[in-house]
Design a protein around this motif. Structure first.
Motif, PDB file in Angstrom:
ATOM      1  N   PRO A  72      26.486 -47.008  20.690  1.00 14.66           N
ATOM      2  CA  PRO A  72      27.136 -46.766  21.468  1.00 14.66           C
ATOM      3  C   PRO A  72      26.867 -46.005  22.734  1.00 14.66           C
ATOM      4  CG  PRO A  72      28.307 -46.064  19.420  1.00 14.66           C
ATOM      5  CD  PRO A  72      26.637 -46.134  19.368  1.00 14.66           C
ATOM      6  N   ALA A  73      27.322 -46.335  23.809  1.00 13.58           N
ATOM      7  CA  ALA A  73      27.264 -45.689  25.043  1.00 13.58           C
ATOM      8  C   ALA A  73      27.547 -43.888  24.924  1.00 13.58           C
ATOM      9  CB  ALA A  73      27.785 -46.195  26.312  1.00 13.58           C
ATOM     10  N   ASP A  74      26.926 -43.315  25.416  1.00 10.14           N
ATOM     11  CA  ASP A  74      27.216 -41.836  25.369  1.00 10.14           C
ATOM     12  C   ASP A  74      27.602 -41.253  23.918  1.00 10.14           C
ATOM     13  OD1 ASP A  74      26.793 -41.710  28.253  1.00 10.14           O
ATOM     14  OD2 ASP A  74      29.010 -42.521  28.338  1.00 10.14           O
ATOM     15  N   TYR A  75      26.792 -41.796  22.925  1.00  8.59           N
ATOM     16  CA  TYR A  75      27.003 -41.606  21.469  1.00  8.59           C
ATOM     17  C   TYR A  75      26.678 -40.031  21.071  1.00  8.59           C
ATOM     18  CZ  TYR A  75      21.931 -41.563  20.792  1.00  8.59           C
ATOM     19  OH  TYR A  75      20.608 -40.974  20.922  1.00  8.59           O
ATOM     20  N   GLU A  76      25.757 -39.253  21.880  1.00  6.95           N
ATOM     21  CA  GLU A  76      25.295 -38.353  21.401  1.00  6.95           C
ATOM     22  C   GLU A  76      26.345 -37.052  21.036  1.00  6.95           C
ATOM     23  OE1 GLU A  76      21.936 -34.544  22.659  1.00  6.95           O
ATOM     24  OE2 GLU A  76      21.698 -36.830  23.248  1.00  6.95           O
ATOM     25  N   ASP A  77      27.378 -36.863  21.964  1.00  3.14           N
ATOM     26  CA  ASP A  77      28.225 -35.767  21.629  1.00  3.14           C
ATOM     27  C   ASP A  77      29.276 -36.291  20.281  1.00  3.14           C
ATOM     28  OD1 ASP A  77      27.651 -34.257  23.820  1.00  3.14           O
ATOM     29  OD2 ASP A  77      29.344 -35.305  24.790  1.00  3.14           O
ATOM     30  N   ASP A  78      29.432 -37.505  19.954  1.00  4.65           N
ATOM     31  CA  ASP A  78      30.158 -37.807  18.822  1.00  4.65           C
ATOM     32  C   ASP A  78      29.296 -37.764  17.615  1.00  4.65           C
ATOM     33  OD1 ASP A  78      32.481 -38.292  20.060  1.00  4.65           O
ATOM     34  OD2 ASP A  78      31.728 -40.514  20.145  1.00  4.65           O
ATOM     35  N   LEU A  79      27.798 -37.885  17.642  1.00  6.90           N
ATOM     36  CA  LEU A  79      27.157 -37.681  16.626  1.00  6.90           C
ATOM     37  C   LEU A  79      26.658 -36.207  16.359  1.00  6.90           C
ATOM     38  CD1 LEU A  79      24.898 -39.199  14.840  1.00  6.90           C
ATOM     39  CD2 LEU A  79      23.227 -38.951  16.285  1.00  6.90           C
TER      40      LEU A  79
ATOM     41  N   TYR B 222      28.726 -41.307  11.720  1.00  6.85           N
ATOM     42  CA  TYR B 222      28.679 -40.324  10.594  1.00  6.85           C
ATOM     43  C   TYR B 222      27.579 -40.434   9.569  1.00  6.85           C
ATOM     44  CZ  TYR B 222      30.278 -38.267   6.228  1.00  6.85           C
ATOM     45  OH  TYR B 222      30.073 -37.678   5.037  1.00  6.85           O
ATOM     46  N   ASP B 223      27.333 -41.895   9.261  1.00  5.65           N
ATOM     47  CA  ASP B 223      26.367 -42.443   8.400  1.00  5.65           C
ATOM     48  C   ASP B 223      25.122 -41.778   8.832  1.00  5.65           C
ATOM     49  OD1 ASP B 223      25.632 -43.471   6.030  1.00  5.65           O
ATOM     50  OD2 ASP B 223      25.557 -45.539   6.746  1.00  5.65           O
ATOM     51  N   ILE B 224      24.716 -42.182  10.278  1.00  2.88           N
ATOM     52  CA  ILE B 224      23.394 -41.723  10.721  1.00  2.88           C
ATOM     53  C   ILE B 224      23.339 -40.225  10.639  1.00  2.88           C
ATOM     54  CG2 ILE B 224      21.998 -41.263  12.972  1.00  2.88           C
ATOM     55  CD1 ILE B 224      23.543 -44.077  13.878  1.00  2.88           C
ATOM     56  N   ALA B 225      24.258 -39.569  10.836  1.00  5.78           N
ATOM     57  CA  ALA B 225      24.260 -37.908  11.049  1.00  5.78           C
ATOM     58  C   ALA B 225      24.134 -37.313   9.765  1.00  5.78           C
ATOM     59  CB  ALA B 225      25.853 -37.420  11.357  1.00  5.78           C
ATOM     60  N   GLN B 226      24.517 -38.052   8.633  1.00  4.95           N
ATOM     61  CA  GLN B 226      24.084 -37.464   7.229  1.00  4.95           C
ATOM     62  C   GLN B 226      22.688 -37.737   6.784  1.00  4.95           C
ATOM     63  OE1 GLN B 226      25.494 -36.436   4.342  1.00  4.95           O
ATOM     64  NE2 GLN B 226      27.586 -36.123   4.966  1.00  4.95           N
ATOM     65  N   SER B 227      21.989 -38.792   7.399  1.00  4.67           N
ATOM     66  CA  SER B 227      20.535 -38.956   7.480  1.00  4.67           C
ATOM     67  C   SER B 227      19.958 -37.969   8.130  1.00  4.67           C
ATOM     68  CB  SER B 227      20.307 -40.375   7.768  1.00  4.67           C
ATOM     69  OG  SER B 227      20.727 -41.278   6.670  1.00  4.67           O
ATOM     70  N   LEU B 228      20.428 -37.361   9.308  1.00  2.00           N
ATOM     71  CA  LEU B 228      19.677 -36.398  10.127  1.00  2.00           C
ATOM     72  C   LEU B 228      19.490 -35.204   9.576  1.00  2.00           C
ATOM     73  CD1 LEU B 228      20.735 -37.582  13.742  1.00  2.00           C
ATOM     74  CD2 LEU B 228      18.923 -38.504  12.501  1.00  2.00           C
ATOM     75  N   MET B 229      20.402 -34.717   8.434  1.00  2.00           N
ATOM     76  CA  MET B 229      20.366 -33.624   7.911  1.00  2.00           C
ATOM     77  C   MET B 229      18.921 -33.218   7.376  1.00  2.00           C
ATOM     78  SD  MET B 229      24.014 -32.280   6.375  1.00  2.00           S
ATOM     79  CE  MET B 229      23.842 -33.559   5.021  1.00  2.00           C
ATOM     80  N   GLY B 230      18.390 -32.106   7.560  1.00  2.18           N
ATOM     81  CA  GLY B 230      16.920 -31.961   6.945  1.00  2.18           C
ATOM     82  C   GLY B 230      16.102 -32.301   7.659  1.00  2.18           C
ATOM     83  N   GLN B 231      15.999 -33.253   8.720  1.00  2.00           N
ATOM     84  CA  GLN B 231      14.942 -33.680   9.515  1.00  2.00           C
ATOM     85  C   GLN B 231      14.896 -32.736  10.842  1.00  2.00           C
ATOM     86  OE1 GLN B 231      13.518 -36.664   9.333  1.00  2.00           O
ATOM     87  NE2 GLN B 231      14.646 -37.767   7.961  1.00  2.00           N
ATOM     88  N   SER B 232      13.619 -32.714  11.323  1.00  4.12           N
ATOM     89  CA  SER B 232      13.129 -31.697  12.573  1.00  4.12           C
ATOM     90  C   SER B 232      13.859 -32.758  13.724  1.00  4.12           C
ATOM     91  CB  SER B 232      11.710 -31.926  12.637  1.00  4.12           C
ATOM     92  OG  SER B 232      11.035 -33.172  12.842  1.00  4.12           O
TER      93      SER B 232
ATOM     94  N   ARG C 295      14.808 -36.434  13.945  1.00  6.12           N
ATOM     95  CA  ARG C 295      15.977 -37.143  14.369  1.00  6.12           C
ATOM     96  C   ARG C 295      15.686 -38.183  15.527  1.00  6.12           C
ATOM     97  NH1 ARG C 295      18.523 -31.182  14.694  1.00  6.12           N
ATOM     98  NH2 ARG C 295      18.558 -30.563  12.760  1.00  6.12           N
ATOM     99  N   LYS C 296      14.936 -37.770  16.222  1.00  3.75           N
ATOM    100  CA  LYS C 296      14.446 -38.701  17.557  1.00  3.75           C
ATOM    101  C   LYS C 296      14.018 -40.092  16.765  1.00  3.75           C
ATOM    102  CE  LYS C 296      14.098 -39.655  21.975  1.00  3.75           C
ATOM    103  NZ  LYS C 296      13.248 -41.134  21.942  1.00  3.75           N
ATOM    104  N   ALA C 297      13.104 -39.946  16.279  1.00  7.94           N
ATOM    105  CA  ALA C 297      12.405 -41.203  15.482  1.00  7.94           C
ATOM    106  C   ALA C 297      13.451 -42.033  14.591  1.00  7.94           C
ATOM    107  CB  ALA C 297      11.158 -40.487  14.544  1.00  7.94           C
ATOM    108  N   PHE C 298      14.280 -41.462  14.075  1.00 10.35           N
ATOM    109  CA  PHE C 298      15.396 -42.155  13.203  1.00 10.35           C
ATOM    110  C   PHE C 298      16.068 -43.035  14.165  1.00 10.35           C
ATOM    111  CE2 PHE C 298      19.178 -42.924  11.116  1.00 10.35           C
ATOM    112  CZ  PHE C 298      18.828 -42.984   9.723  1.00 10.35           C
ATOM    113  N   ILE C 299      16.588 -42.132  15.482  1.00 10.06           N
ATOM    114  CA  ILE C 299      17.356 -42.911  16.271  1.00 10.06           C
ATOM    115  C   ILE C 299      16.623 -43.917  17.026  1.00 10.06           C
ATOM    116  CG2 ILE C 299      18.483 -42.487  18.556  1.00 10.06           C
ATOM    117  CD1 ILE C 299      20.249 -41.408  16.098  1.00 10.06           C
TER     118      ILE C 299
END
Length: 320
Positions: free
Chosen positions: A264-271, A236-246, A250-254
């Motif tokens: 975590p494994a298979d994190y994308e759906d939860d993110l 959730y913390d990561i998702a907050q930071s991805l708002m407003g990103q292209s 988002r890929k660069a942040f990750i």
């Protein structure tokens, strides 16, 4: 009960009373702004600077103090974060009586650095992702006792945001569109409920690490403004930071995060679930502000498109 403007006026009177409880050789005081706090920069003759916050939100003393306890833990790990200063009574939170009101004040060491003025690069974004990973890694060793009290960002907080949105959506959203928001929020809450809270996935988080809350010193990003910190999933913390990103941002942040700390494994759906949660929160937060109405109208089509893709199970974070 005081109005917000009355509270701001009381905060002005609380500045001098608060500063008397610290041993500072004050040179200048600069007003910075007001939102959840009224904030001032304090410069001293010894060339040290501090951030004075007069708290105007409804947080209890224990919640304010808990933030500074966590910041002390983070700075103990070598992270350049704000650090609370104790007053002459050895306490993080200073109470001052202004008329019939009790105001809380805190003083923090100023974090040196500048906001990025030039165009933000993907490398800059990746470095912030790495910074967040360092915050999470340090937090895994933090032990919070029953006296540690901070907000919880999860199912209950999302439902409260949807309730607020339900009182204001009609200015920029149709009834049918709000019903879709409710459906999506139910889906997100069910997903959050299914997630296991472990030391590697859940803890105290910044919860608001966007560009306005980051300063750079010699190319190194530093996090500031931890006023929204609380318990939540690291994704959730990561998702907050991805708002407003292209999508590229988002890929660069990750990528930056993953260089410092594994995801975590298979994190994308939860993110993506947490990303939609953050979007709903942000919309709800601004929904009662007339000055934000035109902005909300301009974002609505994007908001509905992303939510529809989420409902259909179509990945969207790293695509168009």
């Amino acid at each position: 009960m005081h109005t917000k403007l009355q509270i701001y006026d009381l905060a002005k009177d609380a500045v001098d009373a608060s500063l008397k409880q610290y041993n500072l050789d004050i040179h200048k005081i600069y007003f910075l702004g007001r939102s959840e706090h009224v904030t001032y920069r304090i410069d001293t003759y010894s060339n040290e600077s501090y951030l004075l916050r007069i708290h105007t939100n409804e947080l209890r003393r224990e919640e304010i103090e808990s933030e500074l306890v966590w910041l002390e833990h983070l700075s103990g790990g070598g992270l350049q974060t704000p650090r609370g200063m104790k007053n002459n009574n050895g306490q993080y939170v200073t109470e001052v009586e202004i008329g019939e009101a009790t105001m809380h004040a805190t003083l923090l060491v100023w974090v040196k650095g500048q906001s990025l003025q030039e165009q933000i690069t993907l490398d800059d974004v990746a470095h912030v992702g790495q910074l967040m990973a360092k915050l999470h890694e340090r937090t895994t060793s933090f032990q919070s006792g029953p006296e540690f009290v901070r907000p919880v960002w999860g199912e209950d907080s999302l439902r409260k945001d949807v309730e607020k949105l339900g009182r204001h959506y009609f200015d920029f959203m149709t009834d049918g569109e709000f019903e879709r928001v409710q459906e999506i929020a139910d889906k997100i809450c069910a997903r959050i409920h299914s997630l296991a809270k472990t030391g590697d996935t859940y803890g105290v988080i910044h919860a608001d690490l966007h560009w306005e809350n980051i300063v750079h010193n010699n190319g190194e990003p530093r996090a500031i403004d931890f006023g929204r910190c609380g318990f939540g999933f690291y994704l959730y913390d990561i998702a907050q930071s991805l708002m407003g990103q292209s999508p590229q941002g988002r890929k660069a942040f990750i990528d930056g995060y993953a260089k410092q700390r594994p995801l975590p494994a298979d994190y994308e759906d939860d993110l993506e679930s947490f990303f939609i949660m953050a979007v709903i929160e942000n919309t709800s937060f601004h929904s009662d502000n007339p000055e934000e109405l035109e902005h909300l109208k301009s974002l609505k089509n994007y908001l509905m498109k992303v939510m529809d893709r989420y409902l259909e199970g179509e990945s969207f974070l790293f695509g168009n």
